[in-house]
Design a protein around this motif. Structure first.
Motif, PDB file in Angstrom:
ATOM      1  N   LEU A  45      41.103  43.968  30.863  1.00 46.12           N
ATOM      2  CA  LEU A  45      40.861  42.630  31.410  1.00 46.12           C
ATOM      3  C   LEU A  45      40.826  42.732  32.922  1.00 46.12           C
ATOM      4  N   SER A  46      39.783  42.188  33.535  1.00 47.96           N
ATOM      5  CA  SER A  46      39.749  42.205  34.994  1.00 47.96           C
ATOM      6  C   SER A  46      38.920  41.038  35.522  1.00 47.96           C
ATOM      7  N   GLY A  47      38.801  40.966  36.845  1.00 44.29           N
ATOM      8  CA  GLY A  47      38.060  39.880  37.494  1.00 44.29           C
ATOM      9  C   GLY A  47      39.009  38.804  38.009  1.00 44.29           C
ATOM     10  N   GLY A  48      38.553  38.117  39.045  1.00 43.50           N
ATOM     11  CA  GLY A  48      39.384  37.127  39.734  1.00 43.50           C
ATOM     12  C   GLY A  48      39.924  36.025  38.831  1.00 43.50           C
ATOM     13  N   CYS A  49      39.157  35.634  37.789  1.00 43.05           N
ATOM     14  CA  CYS A  49      39.630  34.550  36.906  1.00 43.05           C
ATOM     15  C   CYS A  49      40.882  34.960  36.135  1.00 43.05           C
ATOM     16  N   MET A  50      41.109  36.269  36.017  1.00 43.24           N
ATOM     17  CA  MET A  50      42.283  36.724  35.272  1.00 43.24           C
ATOM     18  C   MET A  50      43.582  36.489  36.050  1.00 43.24           C
ATOM     19  N   GLN A  51      43.473  35.963  37.254  1.00 45.37           N
ATOM     20  CA  GLN A  51      44.699  35.551  37.961  1.00 45.37           C
ATOM     21  C   GLN A  51      45.258  34.263  37.357  1.00 45.37           C
ATOM     22  N   ASN A  52      44.443  33.631  36.535  1.00 42.47           N
ATOM     23  CA  ASN A  52      44.852  32.445  35.793  1.00 42.47           C
ATOM     24  C   ASN A  52      45.801  32.898  34.675  1.00 42.47           C
ATOM     25  N   ARG A  53      47.046  32.419  34.735  1.00 35.77           N
ATOM     26  CA  ARG A  53      48.055  32.884  33.782  1.00 35.77           C
ATOM     27  C   ARG A  53      47.676  32.546  32.342  1.00 35.77           C
ATOM     28  N   LEU A  54      47.171  31.333  32.138  1.00 32.17           N
ATOM     29  CA  LEU A  54      46.803  30.935  30.770  1.00 32.17           C
ATOM     30  C   LEU A  54      45.738  31.859  30.210  1.00 32.17           C
ATOM     31  N   LEU A  55      44.752  32.178  31.042  1.00 30.10           N
ATOM     32  CA  LEU A  55      43.666  33.046  30.574  1.00 30.10           C
ATOM     33  C   LEU A  55      44.199  34.434  30.243  1.00 30.10           C
ATOM     34  N   MET A  56      44.932  35.031  31.192  1.00 31.94           N
ATOM     35  CA  MET A  56      45.362  36.409  30.946  1.00 31.94           C
ATOM     36  C   MET A  56      46.310  36.489  29.756  1.00 31.94           C
TER      37      MET A  56
END
Ligand code: ZN
Ligand code: ZN
Ligand code: FE
Length: 793
Positions: A734-745
């Motif tokens: 998993l990578s990319g800036g959106c993965m800083q979103n806790r719910l997403l990761m």
């Protein structure tokens, strides 16, 4: 021989030379070796070289074996030993009967390292506050276990004459500590005291010095009066205000032209932190770690005393503890507020100021007073930012406390530089199995940032003695980092943005085999000339294949759409429903605030295919949903709308992430997926439709935001599972800036692990664009190695 015991056993003496590589300079390593040798009655020498620490040791064989083992087992807390090479010495006769620390050599090359800057240790803090101590209240106290390192190093080997402390000759008392192997300041390069070391000073806004009272007192008085302070710190300036004073915070925001972006807060101590935020034991440990990063923490809901404009609209707040003696002295003053905003001391978009002169000049319109000192900062280093997500800390900004620690990889690289991207830039140097990821440079869009970038490249090349023969750049031809790569006159490789994201995670975890990478991101240049950003890649360390992506939507106005989320909402609605939807009574209220003429202009742009590139960006999909849930039309900073959408989702009534994921995985997601031209598409329109319909039907917006997260996670995870069976790969990154979103990761971890897959993501390397230079370094470095070996065949 006078020593009778030794002389009778002389025939059994053996000599070895140990070459220790890693972070072994500036961390009390030589005194540690000295003490270990004396304890074991070993004779010989220890010496710092630019290639690491060289030890020559003479003793009986079993003593030497024990000594060698103890080096790794008992190393000082800040040392990071990467390798110990051992070879027998031809002669078994030491030239002295004592163990000696030799003067540093200047020679040779190869792997060595400089330690990062480390927060004040507890021993030094105790002395700082002890009236009996000769360094009582001295703002530059430090020892071999703490204090400035990377920020004061000019070049290697790391010794006082090669640091910005060279202008402060030690007084006899300091020198005695420095030379005494049993002292905890033995060879502490920044060692200093009130008599011989750096000093504080206070400047008024007009640049005139004021010594009417001690500088700390003037600073605290200014904070209490609601003034904005510029404080010279370890790696640069901070701008500071009383974090309980709403007016002071808005004054800082106005002057810094930073209307809403959350501000970091430094609190007096861990108890104050616990009063403001909910803190787990591991988060407490992280706050107190030698690195002392900013930790993003959930603020306690109950009437927080913090000014509400410190982190407006976003759930987390960035908290850090005092990390220099100067910070401790501020909070030690009885009247000092227990929480201070501490944000980077820079003009918006520029690098942080490091010299007194530049601060007084550049921050004159922002700060009312300047707390200065005269220990020069040679390398600019911002505060690091971490957040705990799914059992581990994820690093969002890797700078102070972490840089320039090397990252060891599985492969051997040529001398290579990965030049990074455009936003949140870093670069990365590689050689052999070591990589050195630079500190956070910032968005590389103006001359000032680019100058900082160039200076840092030069400094890193110098201190790590790497002269790249290979450069790796992003596919985007117009990034300044791409121009830099091309200007070097060496072999240049290109790496696709999202492939670099994927490889950064792979290399950090030592994964050499193919993986499926889910890269959810803002923007990155694709191989087809469109803008990518919601990708499923089949990735190796050197190549990739795009297996799937989010449905492409038009980005009306190009880059402008990234700061105006309403454009993506209009684009998505237009794509799904056509023009008529904009006269419908169901249009979310916020979109009515966009002037009709402007909206019509955007619609015509798309109709005429004018300045409306296609994008599969996940960040832009979040922007669209944020506008449709009435969050915002305009963003003040990158990721603004998406961060608010995450914060909104966390307030949903039914927000048990794990439970919702597990039940949603039972659903059929084929309506969200289709295959076009051999590639899978995740149909973004379906998510937008769902959001639009629920909003029209009057559902709770926080639940809509939460459900959007769930559906996106499950649709992508189900497709990934299908691909994993097709390609027989069960490792997912998993990578990319959106993965800083806790719910997403966290949601992806739950979903993918539930589907029997193994999931990895970044820990030491940011998943945002701060990590792509590391990925580039691996991709291009390995390409070069294989090209050269092909040519050799
Ligand atoms: Zn210390
Ligand atoms: Zn002194
Ligand atoms: Fe990116």
């Amino acid at each position: 021989m006078t020593n009778s015991k030794k002389s009778t056993k002389k025939s059994e003496l053996k000599g070895i030379e140990l070459h220790v590589k890693g972070i072994v300079q500036g961390v009390g390593f030589r005194p540690f070796i000295y003490n270990l040798a004396v304890k074991n009655t070993i004779t010989g020498t220890v010496c710092n070289t630019s290639a690491g620490v060289i030890i020559q040791a003479y003793a009986e064989e079993d003593v030497l074996n024990h000594f060698t083992a103890s080096i790794t087992a008992e190393a000082p807390p800040l040392a990071q030993i990467l390798e110990i090479q051992s070879k027998p010495l031809p002669t078994c006769t030491p030239f002295s009967q004592e163990f000696q620390i030799l003067v540093s050599e200047e020679n040779s090359s190869s792997a060595t390292a400089i330690p990062p800057d480390i927060a004040l240790c507890s021993d030094c803090l105790a002395e700082l506050l002890s009236p009996e101590d000769r360094r009582h209240l001295y703002p530059f106290i430090n020892c071999t276990n703490c204090g400035p390192r990377f920020t004061i190093v000019e070049t290697i080997p790391y010794d006082r004459p090669k640091t910005s402390m060279k202008v402060f000759p030690m007084c006899p008392a300091c020198l005695q500590e420095y030379e005494d192997p049993s002292n905890r300041r033995f060879h502490a390069q920044p060692n200093a005291c009130q008599v011989c070391g750096p000093q504080l000073s206070w400047y008024r806004r007009d640049g005139v010095t004021d010594s009417s009272k001690p500088s700390i007192i003037l600073a605290v008085e200014a904070l209490l009066s609601g003034h904005v302070l510029a404080i010279r710190g370890l790696g640069g300036f901070h701008l500071s205000v009383n974090a309980f004073n709403t007016e002071a915070v808005s004054l800082l925001r106005k002057r810094k032209n930073r209307p809403t972006k959350p501000l970091a807060v430094m609190v007096k101590d861990i108890d104050t932190a616990k009063r403001l935020c909910t803190i787990s034991p591991s988060e407490e440990e992280m706050l107190l770690s030698p690195e002392h990063p900013i930790v993003l923490l959930p603020q306690k809901n109950t009437d927080s005393p913090l000014a509400d404009n410190v982190s407006a609209g976003v759930g987390d707040i960035g908290i850090m503890l005092p990390y220099t003696p100067l910070h401790h002295l501020l909070f030690h003053h009885n009247d000092c507020p227990e929480a201070l905003v501490m944000t980077s001391g820079n003009i918006s978009g520029h690098p942080i100021c490091i010299s007194n002169e530049s601060a007084i000049e550049q921050l004159a319109d922002i700060a009312d007073g300047f707390l200065l000192h005269n220990r020069e900062i040679l390398t600019r280093v911002d505060d690091s930012v971490v957040k705990k997500i799914h059992h581990g800390f994820r690093i969002f900004r890797r700078s102070r406390g972490y840089c320039p620690s090397p990252l060891v990889i599985n492969h051997s690289l040529p001398e290579v530089i990965g030049c990074g991207g455009g936003l949140k830039s870093t670069f990365c140097l590689g050689r052999d199995n070591l990589t050195f990821l630079s500190q956070h440079i910032g968005d590389l869009f103006n001359l000032e940032s680019y100058t900082f970038y160039l200076e840092s490249v030069k400094h890193h090349k110098n201190v790590f003695e790497i002269e790249p023969e290979v450069a790796v750049r992003d596919l985007h031809p117009d990034y300044l980092s791409s121009h830099f790569a091309e200007s070097l006159g060496i072999t240049v490789y290109t790496a696709q943005h999202h492939h670099s994201h994927a490889v950064a995670v792979m290399a950090e975890h030592g994964i050499d085999h193919d993986v499926l990478a889910i890269v959810l991101d803002g923007t990155g240049y694709g191989t087809d000339g469109t803008i990518w950003g919601g990708e499923i890649l089949l990735s190796s360390l050197t190549t990739f294949k795009r297996l799937g992506h989010l449905e492409q939507l038009m980005l009306p106005g190009g880059d402008k759409a990234a700061i105006e989320p309403w454009r993506m909402a209009v684009s998505a609605l237009y794509h799904i429903y056509g023009r008529d939807v904009f006269s419908s009574s169901h249009l979310p209220p916020l979109l009515h605030h966009v002037e009709k003429s402007i909206r019509d202009a955007v619609l015509s742009m798309m109709e005429n295919d004018f300045n409306s590139p296609l994008t599969s960006s996940c960040g832009r999909l979040f922007d669209a949903v944020a506008s449709l849930t009435d969050l915002r039309l305009y963003s003040d900073y990158e990721g603004h709308a998406a961060m608010e959408l995450e914060a909104l989702a966390q307030k949903a009534p039914a927000s048990d992430l794990k439970k919702q994921i597990f039940s949603s995985l039972q659903k059929n997601y084929s309506p969200f997926l289709c295959k076009k031209g051999g590639k899978w598409e995740i149909i973004s329109s379906e998510f937008v439709k769902m959001v639009f319909n629920k909003k029209s039907a009057g559902f709770d917006v926080s639940q809509i935001a939460f459900d959007f997260h769930i559906e996106l996670i499950c649709a992508i995870s189900k497709l990934t599972k299908q691909l994993s069976e097709q390609y027989n790969i069960d490792t997912i990154v998993l990578s990319g800036g959106c993965m800083q979103n806790r719910l997403l990761m966290e949601g992806f971890f739950y979903a993918l692990e539930n589907l029997g897959l193994q999931v990895y993501t970044g820990r030491k390397i940011p998943v945002n664009d701060g990590g792509i230079s590391f990925g580039q370094t691996i991709i291009g470095g390995l390409h070069h190695v294989s090209r050269n070996s092909d040519e050799g065949n």
